[in-house]
Every structure is written in structure tokens, then in C-alpha cells.
Enzyme design. Structure first.
Site, PDB file in Angstrom:
ATOM      1  N   ARG A 217       0.805  -1.221  -0.045  1.00 19.37           N
ATOM      2  CA  ARG A 217       0.091  -0.057   0.099  1.00 19.37           C
ATOM      3  C   ARG A 217       0.853   1.228  -0.035  1.00 19.37           C
ATOM      4  O   ARG A 217       0.640   2.391  -0.745  1.00 19.37           O
ATOM      5  CB  ARG A 217      -0.942   0.107   1.337  1.00 19.37           C
ATOM      6  CG  ARG A 217      -1.846   1.217   1.312  1.00 19.37           C
ATOM      7  CD  ARG A 217      -2.845   0.976   2.454  1.00 19.37           C
ATOM      8  NE  ARG A 217      -3.783   1.993   2.548  1.00 19.37           N
ATOM      9  CZ  ARG A 217      -4.227   3.038   3.360  1.00 19.37           C
ATOM     10  NH1 ARG A 217      -3.456   2.808   4.518  1.00 19.37           N
ATOM     11  NH2 ARG A 217      -5.141   3.807   3.173  1.00 19.37           N
TER      12      ARG A 217
ATOM     13  N   HIS B 275       0.588   4.654  -2.238  1.00 20.96           N
ATOM     14  CA  HIS B 275       0.428   6.108  -1.848  1.00 20.96           C
ATOM     15  C   HIS B 275       1.635   7.061  -2.266  1.00 20.96           C
ATOM     16  O   HIS B 275       1.581   8.242  -2.179  1.00 20.96           O
ATOM     17  CB  HIS B 275       0.229   6.103  -0.309  1.00 20.96           C
ATOM     18  CG  HIS B 275      -1.190   5.660   0.118  1.00 20.96           C
ATOM     19  ND1 HIS B 275      -1.937   6.031   1.146  1.00 20.96           N
ATOM     20  CD2 HIS B 275      -1.993   4.807  -0.574  1.00 20.96           C
ATOM     21  CE1 HIS B 275      -2.998   5.767   1.355  1.00 20.96           C
ATOM     22  NE2 HIS B 275      -3.129   4.840   0.286  1.00 20.96           N
TER      23      HIS B 275
ATOM     24  N   SER C 214       8.208  10.533  -1.984  1.00 20.92           N
ATOM     25  CA  SER C 214       7.732  11.831  -1.106  1.00 20.92           C
ATOM     26  C   SER C 214       6.920  11.398   0.186  1.00 20.92           C
ATOM     27  O   SER C 214       6.901  12.122   0.927  1.00 20.92           O
ATOM     28  CB  SER C 214       6.739  12.597  -2.170  1.00 20.92           C
ATOM     29  OG  SER C 214       5.680  11.933  -2.490  1.00 20.92           O
TER      30      SER C 214
ATOM     31  N   ASN D 196      -3.422   9.171   4.840  1.00 20.78           N
ATOM     32  CA  ASN D 196      -2.198   8.507   5.415  1.00 20.78           C
ATOM     33  C   ASN D 196      -2.417   8.606   6.887  1.00 20.78           C
ATOM     34  O   ASN D 196      -1.642   7.633   7.410  1.00 20.78           O
ATOM     35  CB  ASN D 196      -1.310   9.339   5.003  1.00 20.78           C
ATOM     36  CG  ASN D 196      -0.822   9.314   3.400  1.00 20.78           C
ATOM     37  OD1 ASN D 196      -1.089   8.007   2.884  1.00 20.78           O
ATOM     38  ND2 ASN D 196      -0.257  10.062   2.743  1.00 20.78           N
TER      39      ASN D 196
ATOM     40  N   PRO E 255      -7.465   8.003  -3.924  1.00 21.07           N
ATOM     41  CA  PRO E 255      -8.933   7.908  -4.036  1.00 21.07           C
ATOM     42  C   PRO E 255      -9.381   7.307  -2.626  1.00 21.07           C
ATOM     43  O   PRO E 255      -8.799   6.589  -1.811  1.00 21.07           O
ATOM     44  CB  PRO E 255      -8.982   6.568  -5.139  1.00 21.07           C
ATOM     45  CG  PRO E 255      -7.653   6.054  -5.157  1.00 21.07           C
ATOM     46  CD  PRO E 255      -6.566   7.057  -4.726  1.00 21.07           C
TER      47      PRO E 255
ATOM     48  N   HIS F 117      -6.059  -5.796  -2.384  1.00 20.93           N
ATOM     49  CA  HIS F 117      -7.032  -5.837  -1.020  1.00 20.93           C
ATOM     50  C   HIS F 117      -7.230  -7.390  -0.868  1.00 20.93           C
ATOM     51  O   HIS F 117      -8.160  -7.578  -0.107  1.00 20.93           O
ATOM     52  CB  HIS F 117      -8.526  -5.113  -1.069  1.00 20.93           C
ATOM     53  CG  HIS F 117      -8.206  -3.509  -0.969  1.00 20.93           C
ATOM     54  ND1 HIS F 117      -8.998  -2.771  -1.520  1.00 20.93           N
ATOM     55  CD2 HIS F 117      -6.773  -2.785  -1.075  1.00 20.93           C
ATOM     56  CE1 HIS F 117      -8.534  -1.362  -1.261  1.00 20.93           C
ATOM     57  NE2 HIS F 117      -7.228  -1.462  -0.926  1.00 20.93           N
TER      58      HIS F 117
ATOM     59  N   ASP G 124     -10.043  -8.941   2.652  1.00 21.81           N
ATOM     60  CA  ASP G 124     -10.498  -9.982   2.053  1.00 21.81           C
ATOM     61  C   ASP G 124     -10.785 -11.099   3.239  1.00 21.81           C
ATOM     62  O   ASP G 124     -10.399 -11.754   4.104  1.00 21.81           O
ATOM     63  CB  ASP G 124      -9.127 -10.904   1.334  1.00 21.81           C
ATOM     64  CG  ASP G 124      -9.501 -12.250   0.778  1.00 21.81           C
ATOM     65  OD1 ASP G 124     -10.571 -12.736   0.966  1.00 21.81           O
ATOM     66  OD2 ASP G 124      -8.570 -12.841   0.331  1.00 21.81           O
TER      67      ASP G 124
ATOM     68  N   THR H 155      -9.068 -15.147   2.872  1.00 26.71           N
ATOM     69  CA  THR H 155      -7.643 -15.316   3.211  1.00 26.71           C
ATOM     70  C   THR H 155      -6.807 -14.208   3.266  1.00 26.71           C
ATOM     71  O   THR H 155      -6.150 -13.563   2.199  1.00 26.71           O
ATOM     72  CB  THR H 155      -7.040 -16.183   1.857  1.00 26.71           C
ATOM     73  OG1 THR H 155      -7.666 -15.460   0.691  1.00 26.71           O
ATOM     74  CG2 THR H 155      -7.510 -17.739   1.844  1.00 26.71           C
TER      75      THR H 155
END
Ligand code: HEM
Ligand SMILES: *[C@@H]1O[C@H](CO)[C@@H](O)[C@H](O)[C@H]1NC(C)=O
Length: 320
Positions: A61, A65, A75, A93, A162, A192, A239, A242
Site C-alpha cells: 500500500r 500512496h 515523497s 495517510n 482515491p 485488497h 479479504d 484469506t
């Protein structure tokens, strides 16, 4: 002289390899300057996941980002110091994005073998690949050669990442703004298949949306109270099947209306991505191939190359 040689050299490389042009990223970027880079990243990631398996998800992730804000330039790693304001306090964040200590550890280990040559942006890209791979996902050659930014943008972090409240068309627009298409969106959302979300990000979906499996809503409501402010940080797996294995179960969940985020379920809600979600749910190899393609595309969002930017000594601060 030097610059004309560089142009000639790039043209030659371009004509010989045709897939590699000047200023572009390439998996062999550190082949001579830091041949053990990928081994060092892999071993540090293996240790980090042994301590906490979720870290594989968190670093995947982190790369997203980084790339969606000013491009893949490290950054997101910059701390707020003095008058410098970074991206860490942006809404998507704050209290959410994690793994900075692991990036610091990788950087320390990399500096020990190849001081001053490997960017923090490339370390994030490799850590993301390893995070997915070590949790059972595909592997791929990561194009490298990014350099680190000397700036960050709190505003862009708030605007360009988003939100989980977006509709399908809002998601497609957000990805389109980054040069990614709807297929990339649907493939990348498969990330995800691992990791967790806090209650505040899925509360509205499990209480207010109608396209949620009833038993699933009951299950998730049990640990995510309806009242805003209560249990906001309680975690649920993205999820349902799993949560720490990188597989294609995420798409099966969408078919049975067990997507955790509103934005997840938007991919299978009678719209343009329904057929692709169905395909990914039955064809893990197709999902893996499209995920890799889209990760490489995302990794190519506005990288700093050549003499732009810098190689930070400390991933959290711009070199003085
Ligand atoms: C499609 C738009 C996306 C939205 C709206 C979105 C939103 C979110 C949200 C709200 C969370 C939970 C954060 C929290 O509660 O602290 C999350 C977690 C996560 N996201 Fe996304 N995401 C999107 C796309 C992506 C992409 C492209 C990737 C990577 C390729 C990704 C990887 C992850 C991972 C692995 C987690 C779990 C992190 C952990 O457990 O630490 N997401 N996402
Ligand atoms: C459900 O939607 C209503 C109307 O938008 C809103 O006031 C309420 O806070 C929402 N409930 C949850 C649990 O998000």
C-alpha cells in the site's frame, strides 16, 4: 561532448533493445552499482514479515500512496520537520499508512553494502513487490532508476489518493488522472486480497449500502459500532477469506457482495467492471498477469530520473 555521447549512447541502447529508451526505468539499473540490492531487500522483508505478516500488505500500500502523489519519488516517506510539511498527515495517510520503520531498516542495510547509490523510491518499489510475493503473490522484475524528491505535497495527497467512498466512475477518473485505465484499477484493487481496514473506512458501507451480503454485514457490524467515533480504528480483513495470502479470493468476495469497502464493491455492482471481476475470480493466472502489468505501469508514474531529484541519505529527510 558528454551530453552528445549520452544522446548517442541512449539511441544505441534504444535501437538495440527497443524496449529501453533513455531516461526510462530498467530492472538492471543497479546491476553494477549495487548487485546485492535485491537480496538485501528480500532478506530484510523476510525478517519484517516474520515479525508481522501484515507488513507485506502495508508496504504494498505504501508504494501506491507514493506513486499517486507526485509520482513514485519517495515523497510519502518525508517527515514533517520544521517548516517542511510532508504527506503523512493527509487524510488517507494519517493513522493508516505504515511500514516506515521497515523502509528505514532496508535503507540502513542497503547503505551498508552500496552507500549513496540506491534511492528510497526504488526501495519502496522493491519492498512492495516483495511484500506481495512473500504473501504468496506473483513476482516480477521491478523497473528501477527512480530518484528521490526534494518536495512532498500534502494537498496532492489529500486530492489524488482515491477515497473508499468513491463510485466506480470516480475511481476510474482518479486512475485516469494518473494514466491508468479501468482494467488497471480492477487489477490493482486485487491488492485488497491482503491486509486490513479500520472501521471508519467501511462503516458507512456495512450499515448504509444495500449491495452488502446480510450475514457479512452482521459479522462486520459486530466489531464496527454504528456510532461515528466508537471503534473507529477497529480492524477487519479486506479479504474475508484469506486475509494474509495474496490470491484472487478478493474477486470471489465481490461476486458474493462481501467487499469490505464501498469502493471495492463498486467494481462489481452492475457496471463496466463486472465481467472482469468475474474473470479474475475464476482465472488466478489472468489476475496475476494483469496485476503485474498494472504494478509496473503504476511504478512508472512520473519517476524522477537522470540528474533530477537526489539519492536521499535518510529516507525521511531531504539531503541538506
Ligand atoms: C481503488 C482505490 C483504492 C482505495 C479507495 C483504497 C482504500 C483503502 C483503504 C481505505 C484501506 C484501509 C486503510 C485503513 O483503514 O487504515 C486500504 C488498505 C489497503 N490498500 Fe487500498 N485502496 C485502493 C487501492 C489500492 C491499491 C492500488 C493498492 C496497491 C496496489 C492498495 C493496497 C492496499 C493494501 C495492501 C491495504 C492493507 C494495508 C494494511 O493492512 O496495512 N490499495 N485501502
Ligand atoms: C448513513 O447515511 C446517513 C445519511 O447519509 C448518515 O447520516 C449516517 O451517518 C450514515 N450511517 C453510517 C453508519 O455511516
Amino acid at each position: 561532448m558528454a551530453s552528445s555521447f549520452r544522446v548517442w549512447h541512449c539511441l544505441l541502447v534504444f535501437s538495440l533493445l527497443s524496449s529501453v529508451a533513455c531516461g526510462q526505468l530498467t530492472p538492471t539499473f543497479y546491476a553494477t552499482s549495487c548487485p546485492t540490492l535485491e537480496l538485501v531487500v528480500r532478506s530484510t522483508m523476510t525478517q519484517a514479515l516474520a515479525a508481522e505478516r501484515r507488513m507485506g500488505a502495508s508496504l504494498l500500500r505504501l508504494f501506491f500512496h507514493d506513486c499517486f502523489v507526485q509520482g513514485c519519488d519517495g515523497s510519502v516517506l518525508l517527515d514533517d520537520v520544521g517548516s517542511f510539511i510532508g504527506e503523512k498527515t493527509a487524510a488517507p495517510n494519517a493513522g493508516s499508512v505504515r511500514g516506515f520503520e521497515v523502509i528505514d531498516q532496508i535503507k540502513t542495510n542497503v547503505e551498508a553494502v552500496c552507500p549513496g547509490v540506491v534511492s528510497c523510491a526504488d526501495i519502496v518499489a522493491l519492498a512492495a513487490r516483495d511484500g506481495a510475493f512473500l504473501l504468496g503473490g506473483p513476482s516480477w522484475a521491478v523497473p528501477l532508476g527512480r530518484r528521490d524528491s526534494t518536495t512532498a505535497s500534502l494537498t496532492d495527497a489529500n486530492n489524488d489518493l482515491p477515497a473508499p467512498t468513491l463510485s466506480l466512475s470516480g475511481l476510474i477518473t482518479a486512475y485516469g488522472n494518473k494514466g491508468l485505465n479501468a482494467r488497471d484499477l480492477t487489477a490493482l484493487s486485487g491488492a485488497h486480497t491482503i491486509g486490513f481496514s479500520q472501521c471508519l473506512n467501511f462503516r458507512d458501507h456495512i450499515y448504509n449500502d444495500t449491495n452488502v451480503d446480510a450475514a457479512f454485514a452482521t459479522l462486520r457490524r459486530a466489531n464496527c459500532p454504528v456510532a461515528p467515533g466508537s471503534g473507529d480504528t477497529n480492524l477487519a480483513p479486506l479479504d474475508a477469506q484469506t486475509q494474509l495470502v495474496f490470491d484472487n479470493a478478493y474477486y470471489g468476495n465481490l461476486l458474493s457482495q462481501r467487499g469490505l469497502l464501498h469502493s471495492d464493491q463498486e467494481l462489481f455492482n452492475g457496471g463496466s467492471q463486472d465481467a472482469l471481476v468475474q474473470e479474475y475470480s475464476t482465472n488466478p493466472a489472468l489476475f496475476a498477469a494483469d496485476f503485474v502489468t498494472a504494478m509496473i505501469k503504476m511504478g512508472n508514474i512520473r519517476p524522477l530520473t537522470g540528474s533530477d531529484g537526489q539519492i536521499r541519505a535518510n529516507c525521511r529527510v531531504v539531503n541538506s
